[in-house]
Structures are given as structure tokens and as C-alpha cells.
Design an enzyme around this catalytic site. Structure first.
Site, PDB file in Angstrom:
ATOM      1  N   LYS A 242     -73.674 -76.605 -54.239  1.00  0.00           N
ATOM      2  CA  LYS A 242     -74.757 -77.582 -54.164  1.00  0.00           C
ATOM      3  C   LYS A 242     -74.467 -78.920 -54.052  1.00  0.00           C
ATOM      4  O   LYS A 242     -75.228 -79.898 -54.452  1.00  0.00           O
ATOM      5  CB  LYS A 242     -75.429 -77.318 -55.591  1.00  0.00           C
ATOM      6  CG  LYS A 242     -76.028 -76.015 -55.745  1.00  0.00           C
ATOM      7  CD  LYS A 242     -76.771 -75.967 -57.238  1.00  0.00           C
ATOM      8  CE  LYS A 242     -77.189 -74.277 -57.468  1.00  0.00           C
ATOM      9  NZ  LYS A 242     -77.424 -74.363 -58.909  1.00  0.00           N
TER      10      LYS A 242
ATOM     11  N   ARG B 273     -57.544 -72.087 -57.562  1.00  0.00           N
ATOM     12  CA  ARG B 273     -56.913 -71.970 -56.172  1.00  0.00           C
ATOM     13  C   ARG B 273     -57.949 -72.910 -55.265  1.00  0.00           C
ATOM     14  O   ARG B 273     -59.272 -72.784 -55.492  1.00  0.00           O
ATOM     15  CB  ARG B 273     -57.329 -70.438 -55.739  1.00  0.00           C
ATOM     16  CG  ARG B 273     -56.969 -70.678 -54.097  1.00  0.00           C
ATOM     17  CD  ARG B 273     -56.794 -69.069 -53.640  1.00  0.00           C
ATOM     18  NE  ARG B 273     -55.323 -68.562 -54.275  1.00  0.00           N
ATOM     19  CZ  ARG B 273     -54.719 -67.537 -53.850  1.00  0.00           C
ATOM     20  NH1 ARG B 273     -55.330 -66.912 -52.842  1.00  0.00           N
ATOM     21  NH2 ARG B 273     -53.549 -67.343 -53.931  1.00  0.00           N
TER      22      ARG B 273
ATOM     23  N   ARG C 207     -55.129 -60.333 -55.173  1.00  0.00           N
ATOM     24  CA  ARG C 207     -54.255 -60.029 -55.991  1.00  0.00           C
ATOM     25  C   ARG C 207     -53.821 -61.261 -57.029  1.00  0.00           C
ATOM     26  O   ARG C 207     -53.909 -61.023 -58.150  1.00  0.00           O
ATOM     27  CB  ARG C 207     -52.829 -60.325 -54.939  1.00  0.00           C
ATOM     28  CG  ARG C 207     -52.121 -59.200 -54.943  1.00  0.00           C
ATOM     29  CD  ARG C 207     -51.156 -59.329 -53.980  1.00  0.00           C
ATOM     30  NE  ARG C 207     -51.855 -59.702 -52.559  1.00  0.00           N
ATOM     31  CZ  ARG C 207     -52.248 -58.995 -51.670  1.00  0.00           C
ATOM     32  NH1 ARG C 207     -52.336 -57.799 -51.690  1.00  0.00           N
ATOM     33  NH2 ARG C 207     -53.053 -59.556 -50.757  1.00  0.00           N
ATOM     34  N   THR C 208     -54.129 -62.604 -56.588  1.00  0.00           N
ATOM     35  CA  THR C 208     -53.640 -63.406 -57.500  1.00  0.00           C
ATOM     36  C   THR C 208     -54.834 -63.681 -58.552  1.00  0.00           C
ATOM     37  O   THR C 208     -54.658 -63.739 -59.720  1.00  0.00           O
ATOM     38  CB  THR C 208     -53.647 -64.994 -56.769  1.00  0.00           C
ATOM     39  OG1 THR C 208     -52.814 -64.603 -55.710  1.00  0.00           O
ATOM     40  CG2 THR C 208     -53.287 -66.190 -57.758  1.00  0.00           C
TER      41      THR C 208
ATOM     42  N   HIS D  13     -47.417 -72.441 -54.236  1.00  0.00           N
ATOM     43  CA  HIS D  13     -47.959 -71.248 -54.949  1.00  0.00           C
ATOM     44  C   HIS D  13     -47.138 -70.743 -55.985  1.00  0.00           C
ATOM     45  O   HIS D  13     -46.487 -70.004 -55.687  1.00  0.00           O
ATOM     46  CB  HIS D  13     -48.421 -70.205 -53.785  1.00  0.00           C
ATOM     47  CG  HIS D  13     -49.150 -68.968 -54.235  1.00  0.00           C
ATOM     48  ND1 HIS D  13     -49.432 -68.951 -55.680  1.00  0.00           N
ATOM     49  CD2 HIS D  13     -49.776 -68.148 -53.687  1.00  0.00           C
ATOM     50  CE1 HIS D  13     -50.321 -67.814 -55.790  1.00  0.00           C
ATOM     51  NE2 HIS D  13     -50.344 -67.210 -54.600  1.00  0.00           N
TER      52      HIS D  13
END
Lengths: 320, 179
Positions: free
Chosen positions: A86, A108, A58-59, A136
Site C-alpha cells: 500500500k 529479509r 528454508r530460512t 546472509h
């Protein structure tokens, strides 16, 4: 009227006027998504990087669509395809992205505070799209927009947030946001999933689901965040569902005009039963639609700021 | 810097201009078939409402009217100190094959009209777009010309023109006298 800071790291940093500016702007941007040509030229030449170290449907899609509807160039980077695998550090990743001159970086990350660290290392605006168990903000803002559309206003409402409060950044952002907007917040959930500091944030604790929903105007159900749980917080999903799952029978004790929300992803049959999630009180898909408008508003308001001073500060800090 | 105020249209003048523009719009479009008005937020909204009311008085039936906010289409977003507040756009009819009359209170550089035309074209393909303004004050920076004008007013770039289209109707010009 404009936003005070170069970044959107959390609702905690926003004041009520700024929240209202974002909601009003989002409301005014909804029509772009409701016509055949879903694009305006507003952010031509702006570059937005979606930097996602955690899974998201969604986000990430919502930020990408929001950027594209405003004609910005949107680049997606996910953890599995980034140099983090890495062994590159977060700050190095951020500085390397900054060297390519993006205007906004949407982050995120599984660790609380990661967007703040990136913000200090880059000149671009940073939007927190969920950091660990912290905040959020864009989810909370789209929840506010949805509540305002359904109820007409937020002030004076009683909102019940039910479920895994401890691990929920959505709950934290929403408690900040709703109390700033003048709503009352009650929370309920398994005792192990209710952090004691939640009352200091302005929410009051109810012991059972029934006590929490009986006088609620809005019920927000939260998913159990198993990926953040380090030990056993409750015996079984079945027992959790029996005590704190919302189903049609329990909903009978709620107000007749109650609104049911869920930030997604939904675990059907655990915290919410399918007939409630898909029922007439549910606005779960309206939340998703409003998410695009909110993210368009954030991108518009942030990219319009001339924050030379804050950029200079970031540079100075880098040089020190 | 001081300024003096001069009235360039009083309430009767505004009403007469609205009546005349309404007749001109109807004459140019041979009636109200396929005709619609779109007011540019904010100055053009009230004027569009007056024009639609007058047209309804003359023709006996109403025409669609919409509101367009041009903020997202401005050409100065990249140089503005901060992004201006976005207003809502309300066009709840199809503009395809319509004869649209864009309405604004004051025509000046033409940049607002350019933005409004680009915004409209993203809504569909009108048959034609015309432009009606209450005041044309000159100083165009783009090749744009109004089809229907209430009054042409020669101005200096420092002058400020304020049209009141609510309550006590009128148009004032504030002329700066600093040099």
C-alpha cells in the site's frame, strides 16, 4: 562471554570469539530437535517477527521452527501481505512493528542495507536473513557448523566457492566467516559473475572449475541468481553448466574426502547435477538441519542481552 | 571481605560417602534393574561417574548414565544480565519407566533440581526420579528434598562450597568473615 551488538546484521561485524560462541551454543542446542518433545521453555514470553520482503522457504521456516522450539511467539509477515504493497515506507513499517514490542525482528529484503535501516529505527534486535547482494549471516554460520562437524575444524581448510559470486550474499558472508576462522577461500565462476573487489575480501580467484576444486576440502556450489540479474551475464544455461556445473565426472579430480555444500534452492542440472547433489559427498540436508540449531542459538544469545544502552541510542536517534 | 577455608570432607570422606550412597541407591531400588543415573552439568557429572563406577563394582554390571544441562530450563533467564552459556545434554537411552537418580554435588536452593526435573520430563516419563547429592547445605527456596545425601552441612548464605571431584578429592567451604 556474550555478543557485543544488539543485532546480527552481517558476519563482517562479528569477531572470531563471537562466531565460536554461536557455533558452540548451536551444537549444545541440537539435542532439542532430536527428541520427541522438541521444545524447551527458554524464550517464553519473547516475541519474534519474521519480516520477509523476498521469497523464502528454508530460512523463514527455519527461523520459525527455531523460535517455536524455544517457546517464543513467532509472527510471519511476507511482502505480499504487508502494508508495503500500500506504499508504506520501510522505516514506517519498522516503527509500527516496534510499537507492538517485539524482542527480535528477522528481516529479509531485496535491497542491501535494509536490515541496517530497520535496526536504527527499532529497539528490538534485528537479524539479517539476507539483504540483496550484501550478507546472509545465519546461512554462513550454519555452513561453518556443518564444516566443523564434518571436518572437525575450519582452520587450515581450503574452501572453493563456485558460481554466481557477484549476486551471492551467501558467498560474501562465507568469505568473511571462513577467512576469520582461518580457512583459505578460492572462488571460480563466469568472469562476468566475479566482482573484482572479491580479492580484497580475502578470497583468491581461480579461472576454471577444475583449478578451483582440485585441492579443495569443501566445495560450495551457488545458484545463479537470475532474479538479481539486470542483463545477460552468460550466453545460455547449458554453456554455464558445461563450464561451471559440478557433475560426477568433474568431481573425480577433487580430493577423495571432499565435502559438497549448497545453500539451496538447488537448480538441478545447472550448477550441480542430481547425482552429485544427492551423492555421498553432499551434506546439503545436514546444512538445513544445522540451520535450525544456528537460528536457535542466535535467538537465545540475542534475547538474553540486556542492551539498554543500545536501545537508548535507538530512541535518541528517533527523537532527533 | 576476607574468607577462611575449612575442609568439610577429605578424599577418604568423599570416597566413603560415594560408597554409602551407592549402597543406599541399590537398596532403595532393589538392585540395578531399570536404574539409571543422570548427572547435572557441571558439578554432578563427575559424581555421577563415581557413583556408576561404584555401583558397577558392587553389582558386576553397568547402568546407563546421562548428563543434563539445565540452562534452557532456568527460572532466572528473564532477569539475568545475559544468557549463560549452554552446555550439551547427553541422554542416549530412553528414560521411559526408568528409576532415575539425579546427581548433583551441592544441594542449595533447589532451583537447579527443579529445572533438571522439568528437563527430564520432556525426555519421557520416568517411573520415578530420585535425588542424590554429596553436600546438602540447606537454604531451600523450593519444596525439594534429597533422597541420598553424603553430608549435611549447616552454612550461611554467604559461604561458598567447592567440591573437587577430580584429582585430589575433597570438599571445602569458604566462610566469609566480613561482619
Amino acid at each position: 562471554m556474550q555478543l557485543r551488538n544488539k543485532d546480527i546484521l552481517g558476519i563482517k561485524d562479528l569477531d572470531r570469539d563471537e562466531i565460536e560462541l554461536i557455533l558452540d551454543t548451536a551444537e549444545s542446542l541440537k539435542w532439542v530437535s532430536n527428541r520427541d518433545i522438541k521444545k524447551v521453555p527458554t524464550l517464553r514470553g519473547k516475541t519474534i517477527i519474521n519480516l520477509f520482503f523476498e521469497a523464502s522457504t528454508r530460512t523463514r521456516t527455519s527461523f520459525e521452527i527455531a523460535g517455536k522450539r524455544m517457546s517464543a511467539d513467532v509472527i510471519n509477515i511476507s511482502a505480499s501481505s504487508s502494508s508495503a504493497v500500500k506504499g508504506e515506507t520501510l522505516i514506517d513499517t519498522a516503527k509500527n512493528l516496534q510499537a507492538m514490542s517485539p524482542d527480535i525482528i528477522v528481516v529479509r529484503h531485496g535491497s542491501s542495507g535494509a536490515p541496517q535501516i530497520i535496526s536504527g529505527a527499532v529497539k528490538a534486535s534485528v537479524i539479517n536473513a539476507g539483504d540483496g547482494c550484501h550478507e546472509h549471516p545465519s546461512q554462513s554460520l550454519l555452513d561453518l557448523l556443518t564444516i566443523r562437524q564434518v571436518k572437525g575444524q575450519i582452520e587450515g581448510l581450503r574452501i572453493a566457492i563456485i558460481g554466481d559470486i557477484k549476486h551471492s550474499r551467501v558467498a560474501r558472508s562465507n568469505i568473511y566467516a571462513l577467512t576469520k576462522m582461518g580457512a583459505q577461500v578460492v572462488v571460480a565462476g563466469f568472469p562476468t559473475l566475479l566482482p573484482p573487489e572479491i580479492e580484497k575480501m580475502g578470497a583468491s580467484i581461480r579461472k576454471t572449475l577444475d583449478e578451483a576444486i582440485i585441492d579443495a576440502d569443501v566445495i560450495m556450489m551457488l545458484r545463479i541468481q537470475k532474479e538479481r540479474m539486470t542483463g545477460p551475464y552468460f550466453p545460455t544455461e547449458r554453456e554455464y553448466s558445461m563450464l561451471f556445473g559440478l557433475n560426477a565426472k568433474r568431481l573425480k579430480s577433487a580430493k577423495s574426502d571432499v565435502t559438497i555444500m549448497h545453500p539451496g534452492p538447488v537448480n538441478r542440472g545447472v550448477e550441480i547435477s542430481p547425482e552429485v547433489a544427492d551423492g555421498p559427498y553432499s551434506v546439503i540436508l545436514e546444512q538445513v538441519a544445522n540451520g535450525v540449531a544456528i537460528r536457535m542459538a542466535l535467538l537465545y544469545l540475542l534475547s538474553g542481552r540486556k542492551h539498554e544502552e543500545s536501545r537508548k541510542e535507538a530512541r535518541d536517534e528517533n527523537n532527533n | 571481605m576476607t574468607s577462611i577455608k575449612r575442609k568439610i570432607l577429605d578424599a577418604d570422606g568423599v570416597n566413603r560417602a560415594i560408597t554409602r550412597i551407592s549402597h543406599e541407591i541399590l537398596e532403595a531400588n532393589k538392585g540395578i534393574e531399570n536404574l539409571a543415573l543422570v548427572g547435572i552439568r557441571t558439578g554432578g557429572v563427575d559424581l555421577a561417574r563415581y557413583l556408576s563406577k561404584k555401583i558397577e563394582e558392587i553389582e558386576g554390571s553397568s547402568i546407563p548414565i546421562g548428563i543434563i544441562d539445565i540452562t534452557l530450563y532456568r527460572d532466572d533467564l528473564s532477569i539475568a544480565t545475559h544468557h549463560p552459556i549452554v552446555g550439551s545434554t547427553e541422554i542416549d537411552f530412553s528414560i521411559d519407566d526408568k528409576n532415575l537418580v539425579l546427581v548433583d554435588d551441592v544441594l542449595y536452593t533447589g532451583r537447579t533440581v527443579r529445572a533438571a526435573m522439568d528437563a527430564l520430563i520432556d525426555f519421557g516419563r520416568p517411573k520415578a526420579i530420585m535425588l542424590a547429592v554429596l553436600i546438602d547445605r540447606g537454604h531451600r527456596e523450593l519444596p525439594i528434598k534429597a533422597d541420598f545425601v553424603g553430608k549435611n552441612v549447616p552454612t550461611s548464605k554467604n559461604d561458598v562450597i567447592k567440591a573437587r571431584l577430580e584429582g585430589d578429592l575433597g570438599v571445602d567451604i569458604f566462610i566469609s568473615k566480613d561482619d
